[in-house]
Design an enzyme around this catalytic site. Structure first.
Site, PDB file in Angstrom:
ATOM      1  N   SER A 183       0.797  -1.238   0.000  1.00  0.00           N
ATOM      2  CA  SER A 183       0.000   0.000   0.000  1.00  0.00           C
ATOM      3  C   SER A 183       0.820   1.274   0.000  1.00  0.00           C
ATOM      4  O   SER A 183       0.256   2.363  -0.116  1.00  0.00           O
ATOM      5  CB  SER A 183      -0.954   0.014   1.196  1.00  0.00           C
ATOM      6  OG  SER A 183      -2.033  -0.861   0.975  1.00  0.00           O
ATOM      7  N   GLY A 231       2.219   0.102   4.703  1.00  0.00           N
ATOM      8  CA  GLY A 231       1.987  -0.941   3.707  1.00  0.00           C
ATOM      9  C   GLY A 231       2.188  -2.297   4.349  1.00  0.00           C
ATOM     10  O   GLY A 231       2.966  -2.439   5.303  1.00  0.00           O
ATOM     11  N   LYS A 263       2.847   6.839   4.814  1.00  0.00           N
ATOM     12  CA  LYS A 263       1.918   5.769   4.419  1.00  0.00           C
ATOM     13  C   LYS A 263       2.468   4.434   4.895  1.00  0.00           C
ATOM     14  O   LYS A 263       3.659   4.159   4.789  1.00  0.00           O
ATOM     15  CB  LYS A 263       1.739   5.727   2.893  1.00  0.00           C
ATOM     16  CG  LYS A 263       0.656   4.752   2.457  1.00  0.00           C
ATOM     17  CD  LYS A 263      -0.716   5.273   2.795  1.00  0.00           C
ATOM     18  CE  LYS A 263      -1.807   4.231   2.567  1.00  0.00           C
ATOM     19  NZ  LYS A 263      -1.844   3.220   3.667  1.00  0.00           N
TER      20      LYS A 263
END
Length: 277
Positions: free
Chosen positions: A79, A221, A219
């Site tokens: 991600s 992931g 972010k």
């Protein structure tokens, strides 16, 4: 006697040259990230995980690395690709902005936060897979290839599944690659519109507030295609003086390991004086 004095005169320059050479070797090793960082190694040991982190000032003049060999290993991007994917979608105008809406089709997903209408802002925050799969269908394979080539973003195995290539391991990136890409975002050296960059910066913001001495944009992931899986946390920190980029990945044996990604990255940034205690 004269012979001995000559030998002494010869040895002294040799010692100086050897010391200088050793100093140069250390400097080169430090610049390449191959010198073990004891502070970072201690944090990973205390957390009981195997992984790597690269922390680099945006101007490239300072860098800290734990596990240099792993930092250069390409792993499934998972991600973290939502950073670049969002920028591509905004640039291609397949979505209008951060508050443009994805209509939920009523299909029940295992993650409760996905089971409702989303905006790009909320989809980024909760890592909504079906939202980004919808964007992928709007963008198309060939335009993805063009963007990935232009940015030099990782390695993509062909042929690839349009709605799963960042999930199924077809797209891979190393921690060093993540840092390089994030620097391009910060420098805005990729040929994208200012509006696209600004919206992405807004999406990536983890914290905000007038009294906060820094801004963290990041972010997570999580790739589950291998055993163990790979957990990511990548982003950058804006302080009053500098911008620092970081990319962490660790082995994830179970879902219980996932909080370690953020906790460990923040601890590393604190131990290096980038985040406050």
């Amino acid at each position: 006697m004269e012979r001995m004095e000559s030998m002494v005169r010869l040895v002294r320059p040799l010692r100086w040259i050897m010391a200088l050479s050793l100093g140069l070797v250390v400097l080169v090793a430090a610049a390449s990230g191959s010198v073990a960082d004891r502070d970072l190694a201690r944090l990973f040991a205390e957390a009981g995980v195997t992984g790597t982190i690269v922390i680099e000032r945006a101007d490239g003049k300072a860098r800290y690395v734990h596990n240099a060999a792993r930092a250069g290993r390409a792993l499934p991007v998972a991600s973290t690709f939502k950073i670049f994917n969002s920028l591509i979608a905004l640039e291609e105008r397949v979505i209008a902005g951060a508050d443009d809406i994805f209509k939920w089709d009523g299909k029940i997903h295992s993650i409760q936060d996905w089971n409702r209408d989303q905006t790009l802002r909320s989809a980024y925050r909760v890592s909504c897979v079906w939202c980004y799969q919808e964007l992928a269908r709007r963008i198309g394979s060939e335009r993805y290839r063009q963007h990935l080539r232009r940015a030099g973003y990782g390695s993509l195995s062909e042929p690839f599944n349009l709605t799963r290539f960042w999930i199924d391991g077809s797209l891979r990136l190393s921690a060093h690659d993540q840092v390089t890409f994030l620097r391009r975002l910060i420098d805005r050296s990729l040929p994208y519109r200012a509006e696209s960059y600004e919206t992405l910066r807004e999406l990536m913001l983890v914290n905000s507030g007038p009294q906060i001495a820094y801004r963290l944009r990041a972010k997570t992931g999580w790739s589950t295609i291998g055993t163990p899986g790979v957990g990511w946390y990548v982003g950058y920190v804006e302080t009053h003086k500098d911008v620092w980029i970081f990319a962490l990945n660790i082995d994830v044996k179970s879902e219980k390991d996932l909080p370690v990604r953020i906790d460990l990255a923040r601890a590393a940034l604190r131990v290096k004086g980038i985040l406050p205690e």
